[in-house]
Design an enzyme around this catalytic site. Structure first.
Site, PDB file in Angstrom:
ATOM      1  N   LYS A  15      -8.525  -1.956   8.763  1.00 42.97           N
ATOM      2  CA  LYS A  15      -9.976  -1.857   8.550  1.00 42.97           C
ATOM      3  C   LYS A  15     -10.586  -3.236   8.301  1.00 42.97           C
ATOM      4  O   LYS A  15     -11.572  -3.620   8.916  1.00 42.97           O
ATOM      5  CB  LYS A  15     -10.288  -0.929   7.360  1.00 42.97           C
ATOM      6  CG  LYS A  15      -9.748   0.488   7.511  1.00 42.97           C
ATOM      7  CD  LYS A  15     -10.089   1.365   6.321  1.00 42.97           C
ATOM      8  CE  LYS A  15      -9.490   0.909   5.004  1.00 42.97           C
ATOM      9  NZ  LYS A  15      -8.016   0.957   4.944  1.00 42.97           N
ATOM     10  N   ARG A  90     -14.002   6.672  -0.513  1.00 33.72           N
ATOM     11  CA  ARG A  90     -12.587   7.019  -0.555  1.00 33.72           C
ATOM     12  C   ARG A  90     -12.359   8.397  -1.173  1.00 33.72           C
ATOM     13  O   ARG A  90     -11.215   8.825  -1.282  1.00 33.72           O
ATOM     14  CB  ARG A  90     -11.853   5.983  -1.402  1.00 33.72           C
ATOM     15  CG  ARG A  90     -11.055   4.935  -0.624  1.00 33.72           C
ATOM     16  CD  ARG A  90     -10.473   3.991  -1.653  1.00 33.72           C
ATOM     17  NE  ARG A  90      -9.341   3.243  -1.243  1.00 33.72           N
ATOM     18  CZ  ARG A  90      -9.376   2.007  -0.735  1.00 33.72           C
ATOM     19  NH1 ARG A  90     -10.516   1.414  -0.499  1.00 33.72           N
ATOM     20  NH2 ARG A  90      -8.258   1.371  -0.474  1.00 33.72           N
ATOM     21  N   ARG A 129       1.476  -8.592   4.488  1.00 35.37           N
ATOM     22  CA  ARG A 129       0.088  -9.088   4.557  1.00 35.37           C
ATOM     23  C   ARG A 129      -0.093 -10.342   3.704  1.00 35.37           C
ATOM     24  O   ARG A 129       0.387 -10.408   2.567  1.00 35.37           O
ATOM     25  CB  ARG A 129      -0.862  -7.976   4.083  1.00 35.37           C
ATOM     26  CG  ARG A 129      -2.309  -8.429   3.921  1.00 35.37           C
ATOM     27  CD  ARG A 129      -3.296  -7.291   3.905  1.00 35.37           C
ATOM     28  NE  ARG A 129      -3.192  -6.425   2.745  1.00 35.37           N
ATOM     29  CZ  ARG A 129      -3.923  -5.325   2.570  1.00 35.37           C
ATOM     30  NH1 ARG A 129      -4.811  -4.962   3.485  1.00 35.37           N
ATOM     31  NH2 ARG A 129      -3.765  -4.579   1.503  1.00 35.37           N
ATOM     32  N   ARG A 162      -1.095 -10.077  -2.144  1.00 39.67           N
ATOM     33  CA  ARG A 162      -1.742  -9.292  -3.192  1.00 39.67           C
ATOM     34  C   ARG A 162      -0.701  -8.608  -4.061  1.00 39.67           C
ATOM     35  O   ARG A 162       0.288  -8.089  -3.557  1.00 39.67           O
ATOM     36  CB  ARG A 162      -2.681  -8.237  -2.550  1.00 39.67           C
ATOM     37  CG  ARG A 162      -4.037  -8.795  -2.178  1.00 39.67           C
ATOM     38  CD  ARG A 162      -4.827  -7.875  -1.293  1.00 39.67           C
ATOM     39  NE  ARG A 162      -4.847  -6.475  -1.743  1.00 39.67           N
ATOM     40  CZ  ARG A 162      -5.500  -5.516  -1.120  1.00 39.67           C
ATOM     41  NH1 ARG A 162      -6.203  -5.780  -0.023  1.00 39.67           N
ATOM     42  NH2 ARG A 162      -5.473  -4.282  -1.575  1.00 39.67           N
ATOM     43  N   ARG A 173      -0.060   3.876  -3.211  1.00 33.18           N
ATOM     44  CA  ARG A 173      -1.413   3.816  -2.631  1.00 33.18           C
ATOM     45  C   ARG A 173      -1.526   4.738  -1.413  1.00 33.18           C
ATOM     46  O   ARG A 173      -2.566   5.347  -1.193  1.00 33.18           O
ATOM     47  CB  ARG A 173      -1.759   2.378  -2.250  1.00 33.18           C
ATOM     48  CG  ARG A 173      -2.149   1.548  -3.474  1.00 33.18           C
ATOM     49  CD  ARG A 173      -2.087   0.070  -3.199  1.00 33.18           C
ATOM     50  NE  ARG A 173      -2.932  -0.318  -2.094  1.00 33.18           N
ATOM     51  CZ  ARG A 173      -2.713  -1.394  -1.332  1.00 33.18           C
ATOM     52  NH1 ARG A 173      -1.682  -2.160  -1.553  1.00 33.18           N
ATOM     53  NH2 ARG A 173      -3.542  -1.685  -0.374  1.00 33.18           N
TER      54      ARG A 173
HETATM   55  P1  ADP Z   1      -6.615  -1.750   1.365  1.00 29.55           P
HETATM   56  O1  ADP Z   1      -7.186  -2.951   2.069  1.00 29.55           O
HETATM   57  O2  ADP Z   1      -5.150  -1.827   1.285  1.00 29.55           O
HETATM   58  O3  ADP Z   1      -7.084  -0.459   1.923  1.00 29.55           O
HETATM   59  P2  ADP Z   1      -8.558  -2.237  -0.712  1.00 29.55           P
HETATM   60  O4  ADP Z   1      -8.659  -3.711  -0.754  1.00 29.55           O
HETATM   61  O5  ADP Z   1      -9.591  -1.497   0.058  1.00 29.55           O
HETATM   62  O6  ADP Z   1      -7.110  -1.844  -0.162  1.00 29.55           O
HETATM   63  O7  ADP Z   1      -8.529  -1.643  -2.178  1.00 29.55           O
HETATM   64  C1  ADP Z   1      -7.707  -2.181  -3.184  1.00 29.55           C
HETATM   65  C2  ADP Z   1      -7.849  -1.343  -4.449  1.00 29.55           C
HETATM   66  O8  ADP Z   1      -9.203  -1.401  -4.929  1.00 29.55           O
HETATM   67  C3  ADP Z   1      -7.568   0.141  -4.286  1.00 29.55           C
HETATM   68  O9  ADP Z   1      -6.175   0.443  -4.369  1.00 29.55           O
HETATM   69  C4  ADP Z   1      -8.357   0.734  -5.455  1.00 29.55           C
HETATM   70  O10 ADP Z   1      -7.689   0.535  -6.684  1.00 29.55           O
HETATM   71  C5  ADP Z   1      -9.605  -0.144  -5.465  1.00 29.55           C
HETATM   72  N1  ADP Z   1     -10.660   0.433  -4.613  1.00 29.55           N
HETATM   73  C6  ADP Z   1     -11.172  -0.101  -3.463  1.00 29.55           C
HETATM   74  N2  ADP Z   1     -12.118   0.692  -2.948  1.00 29.55           N
HETATM   75  C7  ADP Z   1     -12.220   1.773  -3.763  1.00 29.55           C
HETATM   76  C8  ADP Z   1     -13.003   2.961  -3.750  1.00 29.55           C
HETATM   77  N3  ADP Z   1     -13.889   3.215  -2.775  1.00 29.55           N
HETATM   78  N4  ADP Z   1     -12.842   3.844  -4.767  1.00 29.55           N
HETATM   79  C9  ADP Z   1     -11.975   3.614  -5.752  1.00 29.55           C
HETATM   80  N5  ADP Z   1     -11.177   2.527  -5.822  1.00 29.55           N
HETATM   81  C10 ADP Z   1     -11.298   1.603  -4.832  1.00 29.55           C
HETATM   82  P1  ADP Z   2      -6.715  -2.421   5.726  1.00 32.64           P
HETATM   83  O1  ADP Z   2      -7.985  -3.204   5.465  1.00 32.64           O
HETATM   84  O2  ADP Z   2      -6.977  -1.156   6.494  1.00 32.64           O
HETATM   85  O3  ADP Z   2      -5.911  -2.191   4.497  1.00 32.64           O
HETATM   86  P2  ADP Z   2      -5.802  -4.877   7.014  1.00 32.64           P
HETATM   87  O4  ADP Z   2      -6.880  -5.186   7.995  1.00 32.64           O
HETATM   88  O5  ADP Z   2      -5.747  -5.675   5.762  1.00 32.64           O
HETATM   89  O6  ADP Z   2      -5.793  -3.289   6.703  1.00 32.64           O
HETATM   90  O7  ADP Z   2      -4.406  -4.993   7.798  1.00 32.64           O
HETATM   91  C1  ADP Z   2      -3.166  -4.774   7.118  1.00 32.64           C
HETATM   92  C2  ADP Z   2      -2.102  -5.732   7.691  1.00 32.64           C
HETATM   93  O8  ADP Z   2      -1.791  -5.357   9.043  1.00 32.64           O
HETATM   94  C3  ADP Z   2      -2.548  -7.189   7.756  1.00 32.64           C
HETATM   95  O9  ADP Z   2      -1.434  -8.004   7.451  1.00 32.64           O
HETATM   96  C4  ADP Z   2      -2.998  -7.378   9.202  1.00 32.64           C
HETATM   97  O10 ADP Z   2      -2.802  -8.725   9.668  1.00 32.64           O
HETATM   98  C5  ADP Z   2      -2.088  -6.425   9.962  1.00 32.64           C
HETATM   99  N1  ADP Z   2      -2.729  -5.782  11.115  1.00 32.64           N
HETATM  100  C6  ADP Z   2      -4.010  -5.338  11.213  1.00 32.64           C
HETATM  101  N2  ADP Z   2      -4.238  -4.752  12.405  1.00 32.64           N
HETATM  102  C7  ADP Z   2      -3.059  -4.812  13.084  1.00 32.64           C
HETATM  103  C8  ADP Z   2      -2.652  -4.365  14.395  1.00 32.64           C
HETATM  104  N3  ADP Z   2      -3.486  -3.737  15.225  1.00 32.64           N
HETATM  105  N4  ADP Z   2      -1.364  -4.596  14.754  1.00 32.64           N
HETATM  106  C9  ADP Z   2      -0.512  -5.222  13.897  1.00 32.64           C
HETATM  107  N5  ADP Z   2      -0.832  -5.658  12.662  1.00 32.64           N
HETATM  108  C10 ADP Z   2      -2.106  -5.463  12.256  1.00 32.64           C
END
Ligand code: ADP
Ligand code: ADP
Length: 220
Positions: A15, A90, A129, A162, A173
């Site tokens: 995302k 979420r 990541r 992270r 998660r």
């Molecule tokens: P990822 O990129 O792996 O999806 P995020 O960076 O979006 O993770 O979120 C990291 C953490 O921040 C989540 O595990 C949660 O603790 C908190 N968080 C982010 N967005 C939300 C949300 N919409 N509602 C509740 N907690 C959130």
């Molecule tokens: P999210 O925001 O949904 O948690 P991220 O955009 O942070 O996901 O991506 C999670 C990890 O996967 C990062 O290390 C990113 O570089 C990698 N990644 C993202 N998209 C792809 C893809 N299409 N193929 C392979 N790796 C990817």
């Protein structure tokens, strides 16, 4: 009328990666709830102190806190054209609150790209990541490596792993996602806004599919 797009998908689906690429193309600010929380952690604000325990444990920050934070962010002038939401909503409660606040802003959710990736792929994506300290640019040590290890290609700041990307927190998660966020897939499908994408394809292929899918939706 402002355009709001919600990116949906499990942690590690891509995302943030896609949002960073398409935000400028669409002329919409990228609003990442995770990035806002991390900014607050770094600056040790009251919100950051409140959120820290939840984030470290891989749990969701309570809805009222998160909804208030997003409402404040979406009220700012740069969100006048709308926003590209990443990581919010979420929960069903957050999705309903979003609908209500967008009504106030004379808008609605136009499209919900849902980036689908199977669980076993998610774990290797998250544990590999690397995130940029300054702006949250996203890399992967194998799938999307920076030109120079440990350094962000875009702004030269250092890359870090992270705390919540370690294996045991990642597994938790993903479970939290399945229980609390996955119901939003049906929620948005019923609203007719869901756009399903294969997130296992290479990054640029996902971007192409995403932009193509949005073309019809945003115009509509
Ligand atoms: P990822 O990129 O792996 O999806 P995020 O960076 O979006 O993770 O979120 C990291 C953490 O921040 C989540 O595990 C949660 O603790 C908190 N968080 C982010 N967005 C939300 C949300 N919409 N509602 C509740 N907690 C959130
Ligand atoms: P999210 O925001 O949904 O948690 P991220 O955009 O942070 O996901 O991506 C999670 C990890 O996967 C990062 O290390 C990113 O570089 C990698 N990644 C993202 N998209 C792809 C893809 N299409 N193929 C392979 N790796 C990817």
């Amino acid at each position: 009328m402002p355009t709001y797009i919600v990116l949906l998908g499990p942690p590690g689906a891509g995302k943030g990666t896609q949002a960073k690429i398409i935000s400028e193309k669409l002329g919409l600010p990228h609003i990442s709830s995770g990035d806002i929380f991390r900014e607050n952690l770094k600056n040790q604000t009251e919100l950051g102190k409140l959120a820290r325990g939840y984030i470290d444990r891989g749990e969701l920050v309570p809805d009222d806190v998160t909804i208030g934070m997003i409402r404040e962010r979406l009220s700012r002038p740069d969100c006048k054209p709308g926003a590209l939401l990443d990581g919010f909503p979420r929960t069903t409660t957050q999705a309903e609150a979003l609908e209500e606040m967008l009504r106030e802003f004379n808008g609605r959710v136009s499209a919900v790209p849902y980036i689908k990736v199977p669980e076993k792929v998610l774990i290797e994506r998250l544990t590999g990541r690397w995130t940029c300290r300054a702006e949250g640019h996203i890399f992967h040590e194998t799938f999307n490596p920076p030109a120079k290890p440990g350094v962000c290609d875009f702004d030269g700041s250092d890359l870090y792993q992270r705390e919540d990307d370690k294996a045991e927190t990642v597994v938790h998660r993903i479970r939290v996602y399945m229980e609390q966020t996955a119901p939003l897939i049906d929620y948005y499908r019923e609203h007719g806004t869901l756009l399903e994408l294969d997130g296992t394809l290479p990054i640029d292929q996902v971007t192409d599919d995403l932009l193509e899918g949005l073309e019809g939706r945003i115009a509509a």
